[in-house]
Design an enzyme around this catalytic site. Structure first.
Site, PDB file in Angstrom:
ATOM      1  N   HIS A  23      33.306  63.953  38.785  1.00  0.00           N
ATOM      2  CA  HIS A  23      33.144  62.621  38.203  1.00  0.00           C
ATOM      3  C   HIS A  23      34.220  62.376  37.157  1.00  0.00           C
ATOM      4  O   HIS A  23      34.749  63.305  36.543  1.00  0.00           O
ATOM      5  CB  HIS A  23      31.744  62.446  37.599  1.00  0.00           C
ATOM      6  N   GLU A 136      25.050  68.801  38.770  1.00  0.00           N
ATOM      7  CA  GLU A 136      25.597  69.734  37.788  1.00  0.00           C
ATOM      8  C   GLU A 136      24.526  70.730  37.348  1.00  0.00           C
ATOM      9  O   GLU A 136      23.366  70.621  37.720  1.00  0.00           O
ATOM     10  CB  GLU A 136      26.116  68.964  36.571  1.00  0.00           C
TER      11      GLU A 136
END
Length: 197
Positions: A23, A136
């Site tokens: 990201h 994550e």
């Protein structure tokens, strides 16, 4: 693969090419790089992209289009976190959304996650799917806790959330950080899932 001819373990028609994209810069990254304890702040719950993050998205979007890579992508898989969804739809989404294009939902509504961005079209875009397994490191840090899927479906109407079983985030724990072994096992489960797609 380097594109040279030769023998391989599997025929190319049975292989998948995977491009991994992290990201773009999130609001939690800016302060977290100065002080790691900031990641514990509830202020950064499901952190969104910064203006620099959106600039990074725009730059990658240009590259993906000018290189011709966009035409070779069959599916985009994203973690179901705001910053990753913003990155995925910003890079791989269609051009600006118009209400006149009634045949397709937007990938992202205008100003999703306080982005200040216009809506993004799903026209001429590969399908985008959110998958829990590629999130994550889970637990403790509010920036890594996701919103409810029903909230995301409002913000990202054309993203496919069907692979996610629970509306609420049942994976993230406030008092327990996922171990490295658990993270590796989840990553392997993701690749096994991907092999069947």
């Amino acid at each position: 693969m380097d594109g040279t001819s030769g023998s391989s373990l599997y025929p190319l028609h049975r292989c998948k090419t995977i491009h991994l994209v992290r990201h773009a810069q999130g609001i939690h990254n800016v302060e977290g790089e100065k002080n790691y304890k900031v990641y514990m702040s509830p202020e950064y719950f499901d952190a969104h992209l910064t203006p620099l993050g959106w600039e990074q998205v725009d730059n990658l979007r240009k590259h993906v289009r000018t290189s011709g890579l966009l035409k070779k992508i069959d599916l985009v898989i994203s973690s179901p976190l705001l910053r990753t969804l913003q990155t995925a739809v910003g890079v791989f989404g269609g051009d600006g959304y118009s209400d006149n294009k009634m045949d397709a939902l937007p990938l992202m509504v205008a100003n999703a996650g306080n982005s200040g961005r216009s809506a993004i079209s799903s026209l001429n875009s590969p399908p985008i799917m959110a998958v829990e397994l590629c999130r994550e490191h889970l637990g403790v840090h509010p920036c890594d806790k996701r919103r409810s899927i029903s909230d995301y479906q409002f913000l990202f109407p054309a993203v496919d959330f069907s692979a996610i079983e629970s509306d609420e985030d049942v994976l993230w724990k406030a008092d327990v950080r996922e171990t490295k072994e658990e993270l590796v096992a989840r990553g392997l489960n993701f690749f096994n899932w991907l092999a069947l797609k």
